[in-house]
Structures are given as C-alpha cells and as structure tokens.
Design a protein around this motif. Structure first.
Motif, PDB file in Angstrom:
ATOM      1  N   SER A 301       0.953  -1.297  -0.046  1.00 38.91           N
ATOM      2  CA  SER A 301      -0.023   0.080  -0.094  1.00 38.91           C
ATOM      3  C   SER A 301       0.956   1.177  -0.133  1.00 38.91           C
ATOM      4  O   SER A 301       0.561   2.167  -0.803  1.00 38.91           O
ATOM      5  CB  SER A 301      -0.971  -0.001   1.280  1.00 38.91           C
ATOM      6  N   GLY A 302       1.991   1.363   0.633  1.00 41.92           N
ATOM      7  CA  GLY A 302       2.832   2.270   0.902  1.00 41.92           C
ATOM      8  C   GLY A 302       3.419   2.684  -0.507  1.00 41.92           C
ATOM      9  O   GLY A 302       3.529   3.746  -0.878  1.00 41.92           O
ATOM     10  N   LEU A 303       4.058   1.662  -0.857  1.00 42.52           N
ATOM     11  CA  LEU A 303       4.572   1.777  -2.293  1.00 42.52           C
ATOM     12  C   LEU A 303       3.600   2.499  -3.374  1.00 42.52           C
ATOM     13  O   LEU A 303       3.793   3.039  -4.107  1.00 42.52           O
ATOM     14  CB  LEU A 303       5.180   0.415  -2.749  1.00 42.52           C
ATOM     15  N   GLN A 304       2.197   1.639  -3.280  1.00 48.74           N
ATOM     16  CA  GLN A 304       1.298   2.104  -4.522  1.00 48.74           C
ATOM     17  C   GLN A 304       0.959   3.567  -4.100  1.00 48.74           C
ATOM     18  O   GLN A 304       0.710   4.361  -5.104  1.00 48.74           O
ATOM     19  CB  GLN A 304       0.300   1.275  -4.372  1.00 48.74           C
ATOM     20  N   MET A 305       0.767   4.035  -2.822  1.00 53.06           N
ATOM     21  CA  MET A 305       0.699   5.349  -2.442  1.00 53.06           C
ATOM     22  C   MET A 305       1.447   6.368  -2.871  1.00 53.06           C
ATOM     23  O   MET A 305       1.104   7.187  -3.814  1.00 53.06           O
ATOM     24  CB  MET A 305       0.608   5.331  -0.997  1.00 53.06           C
ATOM     25  N   ILE A 306       2.876   5.969  -3.070  1.00 52.01           N
ATOM     26  CA  ILE A 306       3.948   7.021  -3.703  1.00 52.01           C
ATOM     27  C   ILE A 306       3.607   7.210  -5.013  1.00 52.01           C
ATOM     28  O   ILE A 306       3.489   8.161  -5.599  1.00 52.01           O
ATOM     29  CB  ILE A 306       4.978   6.550  -3.338  1.00 52.01           C
ATOM     30  N   ILE A 387       5.527   5.113   3.869  1.00 49.76           N
ATOM     31  CA  ILE A 387       4.194   5.959   4.157  1.00 49.76           C
ATOM     32  C   ILE A 387       4.777   7.315   4.450  1.00 49.76           C
ATOM     33  O   ILE A 387       3.907   8.231   4.065  1.00 49.76           O
ATOM     34  CB  ILE A 387       3.454   5.325   5.157  1.00 49.76           C
ATOM     35  N   PHE A 388       5.816   7.298   5.243  1.00 48.78           N
ATOM     36  CA  PHE A 388       6.389   8.974   5.343  1.00 48.78           C
ATOM     37  C   PHE A 388       6.734   9.511   4.187  1.00 48.78           C
ATOM     38  O   PHE A 388       6.367  10.735   3.942  1.00 48.78           O
ATOM     39  CB  PHE A 388       7.379   8.774   6.173  1.00 48.78           C
ATOM     40  N   VAL A 389       7.410   9.131   3.226  1.00 49.61           N
ATOM     41  CA  VAL A 389       7.329   9.421   1.977  1.00 49.61           C
ATOM     42  C   VAL A 389       6.250   9.930   1.084  1.00 49.61           C
ATOM     43  O   VAL A 389       6.131  11.210   0.554  1.00 49.61           O
ATOM     44  CB  VAL A 389       8.345   8.381   1.021  1.00 49.61           C
ATOM     45  N   ALA A 390       5.126   9.028   1.449  1.00 52.62           N
ATOM     46  CA  ALA A 390       4.088   9.454   0.667  1.00 52.62           C
ATOM     47  C   ALA A 390       3.339  10.721   1.500  1.00 52.62           C
ATOM     48  O   ALA A 390       2.845  11.620   0.895  1.00 52.62           O
ATOM     49  CB  ALA A 390       3.002   8.504   1.059  1.00 52.62           C
ATOM     50  N   ILE A 391       3.380  10.889   2.716  1.00 50.06           N
ATOM     51  CA  ILE A 391       2.987  11.914   3.539  1.00 50.06           C
ATOM     52  C   ILE A 391       3.797  13.089   3.036  1.00 50.06           C
ATOM     53  O   ILE A 391       3.161  14.195   2.847  1.00 50.06           O
ATOM     54  CB  ILE A 391       3.165  11.845   4.928  1.00 50.06           C
ATOM     55  N   ARG A 392       5.223  13.282   2.747  1.00 51.08           N
ATOM     56  CA  ARG A 392       5.800  14.145   2.404  1.00 51.08           C
ATOM     57  C   ARG A 392       5.425  14.674   1.052  1.00 51.08           C
ATOM     58  O   ARG A 392       5.154  16.157   0.674  1.00 51.08           O
ATOM     59  CB  ARG A 392       7.253  13.895   2.344  1.00 51.08           C
ATOM     60  N   LEU A 393       5.377  13.742   0.310  1.00 47.13           N
ATOM     61  CA  LEU A 393       4.737  14.047  -1.194  1.00 47.13           C
ATOM     62  C   LEU A 393       3.448  14.945  -0.999  1.00 47.13           C
ATOM     63  O   LEU A 393       3.196  15.811  -1.923  1.00 47.13           O
ATOM     64  CB  LEU A 393       4.436  12.768  -1.894  1.00 47.13           C
ATOM     65  N   TYR A 394       2.423  14.315  -0.165  1.00 55.90           N
ATOM     66  CA  TYR A 394       1.204  15.054   0.140  1.00 55.90           C
ATOM     67  C   TYR A 394       1.220  16.743   0.317  1.00 55.90           C
ATOM     68  O   TYR A 394       0.307  17.480   0.381  1.00 55.90           O
ATOM     69  CB  TYR A 394       0.309  14.395   0.873  1.00 55.90           C
TER      70      TYR A 394
END
Lengths: 404, 244
Positions: A301-306, A387-394
């Motif tokens: 999920s984390g990978l897909q989110m990014i 997931i942290f990377v995804a949050i940063r992207l957001y």
C-alpha cells in the motif's frame, strides 16, 4: 448558531471519517471489487490447471498403454519386432520421409532399420537401428524414453546370449550394478507445483488493494475532488493514513480469499486422478501464511500510494502500479526451480523473505521463528518509511493541482 | 474578515502574484475582478491554505493561512477552481463527508444538511448518486458541502462559470443572502457586469497586481470615467473580460 468554534474532533476521528468514506465509496466501485476477486483467483486457477495439464503428461504411467511405433524396414529385424511385441508395442508401417514427419510433430519417434541390419547382426557387428526423434519436444519425451529403454533391454539380452554361447559369464560385462533408491515421495514431487504458491500469495498482496489506492489518490485528483478535499481542516498525514487504511480491508480480503481457494483446490478437488496422489494443506499453515502476509500488505500500500501520488492520471497510475507485482515475481518464480535456504541476508529482503517462509509453511517444515520475525520487522520498517515519503509528497503543491 | 498583504507567488519562471493586498470585511461582498491569468485563482488558493505565498501574508479572522492553517480551514468555506464530486456517493453523502471532516456529526449534521438542501432547492437530487449531474446540480452540491459547517468567510472561485442564466441568477441571490447573514464573501470573476451588480467592494487584479480597488463609485472617481466598463478598461489597459 456557530458550530466552528466549539467542536473539534481528534485526528483519530478524522482518519476514521476518511477511512469509512473511502471504504464505502470503493465498495460501490465494481473495479475495486473485481480487481480484488480476480487477482485472488489467478493463483489457485493457474496451479490447478498446471496440475491437470502437466500432471497428465509428466506423471501418468505410460507403460500401461500400448505404444505405437512406426518402423521402416521392420522386415529386416523380425526378432527385434517380436521382442517389441512382447512389451506391448504395436508396430505400424512408417510414413514416407520420417525426418519431415517427426519434425512436424506428427510422430514422437520413428525407427528406421536399414537393409544391412540382418547381415551385420549375423556377423556379430553392431547392427544399426536409427531412432528419428526431436529431443526438444517435451510431450514426446515419455515415448522416446520408453522406446530407447526397450532397445537397450533388447541389446543387453542379445549381448548376454552371445556371451553365454561362447561360454562366458554375462556378469563379466557388468562391472558395476546400479541400484536406484528413489526417495521422492508423492508429496515432494507435488511441491514442484506448490513452489509457485508463495509468489501467487505475494501477487495478491500487491493487487488486492491496488484499485482503492489509485482511486483515492490519482483518481481523486483526476476527478477534481482533491483540491476541495484538502481545504477541510485535517492534516495531510490524516488524509494519507485514512486512504491507506481503506485499501487494507480489500487486500486482506483478497489474501484470505486466495488462501481459501488454494485450500479448496488442494483439499477438495480430486487432484489424485491427475498426479496419482492427493495434495493437502492444513488450517494452521494457512493461518500462519496469512499472518506472514500482513506486513507485506502495508508495504504494498505504501509503495502504491507513492506511485499513484506521483502520476498524473488514473490510467498512468494504473500502468505503473500494475508492474509492481512483477518485481517480487522474479526471485519468487526462481524459487520454484532453485530452492534457497532462508538466511539472514535473504530474509531481510521484503517479499522474498516472506516467500521463503510461506514455502516452508506449505512444506510443513520447521520455520525459524527468529528469522521470520526479522523478515516481518524489516518489511514493516520499510513500509512505515514509504508511508512517511507518501505524506511528504502530499505536502507538495504540485501534487494537489496536478501539473504545476 | 480577510486581509492579504503584499502576496507574491511564482511558479518556476512565471510570476503569478507580485504584490496583492486587499481587505474583505464581514457583511460585505468583495469581488476579485480581472482577465484570465491575472492571479485571481492563485490569490484564492493562498487564502484557502493550499498554496504558500513566497512573500507576504494572508489572514482570515486574524489567523495566518500558513501558520494556523487548521484554524483558517475551520473558518472558511470555499468553492475552489476544481469542484469534483464523488460520483459513487449521493449528493447528501458528498455533503455529509465534508461535515464529518469538520467534526460535526449526528442530528446536528443532518439538520445542517437539510437546511442547505432546502436553501439550494436540491430536494429532488439529494439521494441520487452524483454521477451524471448537470453543471448546475454539481455546483449546488459543491456549495452545500463547502458551507455545511456554517463558515464565517466564504471564498468562491468563478462560481457562475458554466452556469445557465437561471442558475446564475439563483447563484447571485444566494451570494446576497450570505452577505445578509453577515458573512465575509470573496468571489472572483472575469465578468465586469457580474462584479458590479453584486459587489460592495471591487478589487481589480491584472498581471498579479491590484491595479485599482474600491466601491463602484470610488472606481469611477479614481479613473475619471463615467461608466464602470470604461473604468475597468482603463484600469487593466485592455478590453479583455468585458464580454463573456
């Protein structure tokens, strides 16, 4: 009435609101459901088909059947023909041009007995029997081998008769006697197929929640609902976590469903008819396989989110995310042919370590609990980092508006 | 109450804003008027917290849009540039989602939604999935969900864009109503007639700068013209934006 000042609600409340909206929304989306269902059916279906198709050709006992061998020049070797007939071979006339016929796959093997066979045989010279075959054709191998072994048997019998006629003990030409003790059990042969199962579990892990993630990120932006959504009073990490959590039930459902399908296929289908013995997988192993999969679900999920956050459109996200399950496939498929023992270094590789553990669970081998825990821990740490990377992207402005 | 001071924002080499300052008071309709690409949307995006200004600040009820973004988000209702809805949710569910994100729930929330549905005359569509809604119906849902928490400040980015005559008239009535409730309304438009008909305070933006501001009378006086159309043209230097 002024509502804004009084009530606030906690992060947990808002994550719950986002989670329940995305779950409800995606439960109404046929794509999300179909993707979860279909992906979980692929693995069990492929393995059952392989067992049915390959099991028939590889494992079926060929000696029972009458073997038809086309022989050109059968009249040159009447005693060989009589020998073959004893061993359930039906001699049929050979077609014109045997090479071409075999090359085109019309026959598995054709014997050609030259005219000088009889002359050579009587004179004690090696008499030629030509086998026309194509060794690369898998489906012919059983018949080729059977023909070859029959010819070998005949050669040995003739050699012994000649030695005895000269007063020599035939044992003299057998300096060693090979005794074959095959320890392969029916189960270990079947594991050839079962070795693919760990990969199919990983594949489902990556596909089960895929559509939910894409819909909640790339889809949200594409339909223009991300901009108004982010104006609401919730932190970006709450949106990311809520959306990510919403994909988990779909992935978990897909994994459970695929494990049940495997169990049903192995335990209920009469696979014995195809490979001569019954496969089985017990409930405890299934439960452990499920638990081993959980950290991978978070990682996927984390990978897909990014990826889905980066891409510009639903279609683009779909293209990239669909490639993800192929990455663990390479080592996973390799496992089917080249068994690797779990060690610290390979258990630290996310998805690969899990495939090794699932393989062991399936075989009923003892799992090294320490290594399995390390594998789970490493995967979880990487998942949280993603997931942290995804949050940063957001937090990026260009993510919200797409192109800018 | 909304205040911006000296807002600057650039995207790569493009300078979208080069010093936008204005004040929008409560109980007053403030119109951001300017041709396409003047910086209206960028200004509003900074106001509703989604863009960080390179320089300058924007305050909503005294809260900074970057430092206190949560406080600002609670105090504003915004109809942004993109108004996407969730097609698989009904109109009511779309509105309810935003209400719940604001921490409103249960009876209170349902009552707020009921009021908005009545006000916007959308009883016939409230329980339909929004897939296939007309532009007018979509805008109604987007407005209802933006206002479900009864914000004091309302930001509308080209709210009449793409609407037919009847819907546009309804929208104007609605905006006046918000003013009568004492709210601070800021809306952007590139149509001079619309702005002059609605606004108490007009801010003319061109090429990322405020070129003139004030009431219609003040604008006429400042530009020395006798009608708003000429005043607008003289303020921005072109005839762009006069007609639809």
């Amino acid at each position: 009435m002024n509502i804004t000042s009084g009530e606030k609600g906690s992060s947990l409340d808002r994550i719950g609101v986002i989670f329940s909206k995305e779950t409800r929304d995606n439960l109404r989306d046929r794509r999300s459901l179909v993707s979860a269902m279909v992906s979980s059916l692929i693995g069990p279906l492929i393995i059952v088909l392989l067992i049915i198709i390959l099991g028939k050709t590889l494992f079926a006992d060929m000696t029972e059947k009458t073997l038809e061998i086309p022989i050109a020049g059968a009249e040159n070797a009447p005693s060989l023909i009589a020998f073959l007939a004893q061993y359930n071979v039906k001699v049929v006339p050979a077609p014109e041009n045997p090479e071409a016929q075999v090359r085109e796959g019309n026959y598995d093997v054709i014997l050609v007995i030259p005219e000088e066979y009889g002359e050579d045989f009587l004179a004690g010279r090696p008499a030629t029997v030509r086998m026309v075959l194509d060794s690369t054709r898998q489906s012919s191998i059983a018949n080729i081998e059977r023909t070859r072994s029959l010819l070998n048997t005949y050669t040995q019998q003739m050699a012994m008769l000649r030695l005895m006629a000269r007063g020599i003990d035939p044992a003299i030409i057998s300096p060693i006697a090979i005794e074959r003790v095959d320890l392969a059990t029916p189960q270990s042969q079947a594991l050839l197929f079962l070795n693919m199962m760990p990969y199919f579990v990983v594949m489902v892990v990556f596909m089960g929640g895929m559509y939910v993630i894409i819909d909640a990120t790339a889809g949200e932006r594409e339909r223009g609902s991300l901009e108004p959504l982010l104006i609401n009073p919730a932190a970006r990490w709450e949106f990311v976590v809520g959306k990510l959590l919403a994909s988990l039930p779909f992935a978990v459902f897909a994994v459970i469903f695929t494990l049940l399908m495997f169990a049903a296929a192995f335990n209920l289908l009469p696979l014995e008819d195809f490979i001569g013995f019954q496969l089985s997988i017990d409930v405890a192993a299934l439960v452990w396989i499920f638990l081993v999969s959980l950290p991978m679900i978070l990682l996927a999920s984390g990978l897909q989110m990014i990826i889905a956050t980066f891409t510009r459109s639903f279609k683009e996200a779909q293209t990239y995310v669909a490639f993800l399950p192929l990455i663990p496939a390479l080592p996973g498929m390799g496992l089917a042919f080249m068994p690797v023992k779990p060690s610290l270094w390979n258990m630290m590789i996310p998805t690969f370590g899990q495939q090794l553990v699932i393989n062991q669970l399936m075989r009923g081998e003892t799992v090294n609990v320490g290594l399995a825990l390390i594998s789970a821990a490493v995967t979880l740490v990487i998942a949280v980092a993603l997931i942290f990377v995804a949050i940063r992207l957001y937090h990026r402005e260009r993510i919200i508006f797409g192109t800018k | 109450m909304i205040q911006t001071t000296d807002l600057h924002k650039s995207f790569g080499n493009v300078q979208a804003l080069r010093g936008v300052s204005f004040t929008a008071s409560d109980g007053c309709i403030t119109g951001l008027l300017g041709p396409n690409g003047a910086g209206k949307t960028t200004t509003l995006r900074i106001l509703y917290t989604l863009l960080r200004p390179d320089r300058g600040a924007a305050l909503v009820d005294g809260f900074d849009t970057q430092a206190d973004s949560m406080q600002v988000q609670r105090r504003i209702g915004a109809l942004p540039d993109s108004q996407g809805l969730y097609p698989r949710l009904t109109a009511r569910e779309n509105i309810r989602y935003y209400g719940r994100l604001h921490g409103i729930k249960g009876e209170t929330l349902e009552k707020c939604i009921d009021d908005l549905i009545r006000l916007l005359e959308m009883e016939d569509i409230e329980n339909r999935r929004t897939e296939g809604f007309s532009t007018g119906q979509r805008v109604k849902v987007a407005i209802a969900r933006a206002l479900v928490h009864q914000p004091k400040n309302v930001l509308l980015d080209e709210p009449t864009g793409g609407l037919d005559v009847m819907s546009t008239r309804a929208m104007r009535t609605f905006i006046r109503r918000l003013k009568d409730e004492g709210k601070c309304v800021v809306f952007s438009s590139h149509i001079m007639q619309e702005v002059s008909a609605l606004c108490d305070h007009i801010v003319i933006v061109n090429k990322g700068e405020v070129v003139a501001s004030g009431s219609s009378e003040e604008l006429l006086r400042a530009t020395g013209r006798d009608n708003l159309e000429d005043a607008f043209v003289s303020a921005i230097g072109t005839e762009e934006g006069l007609v639809r």
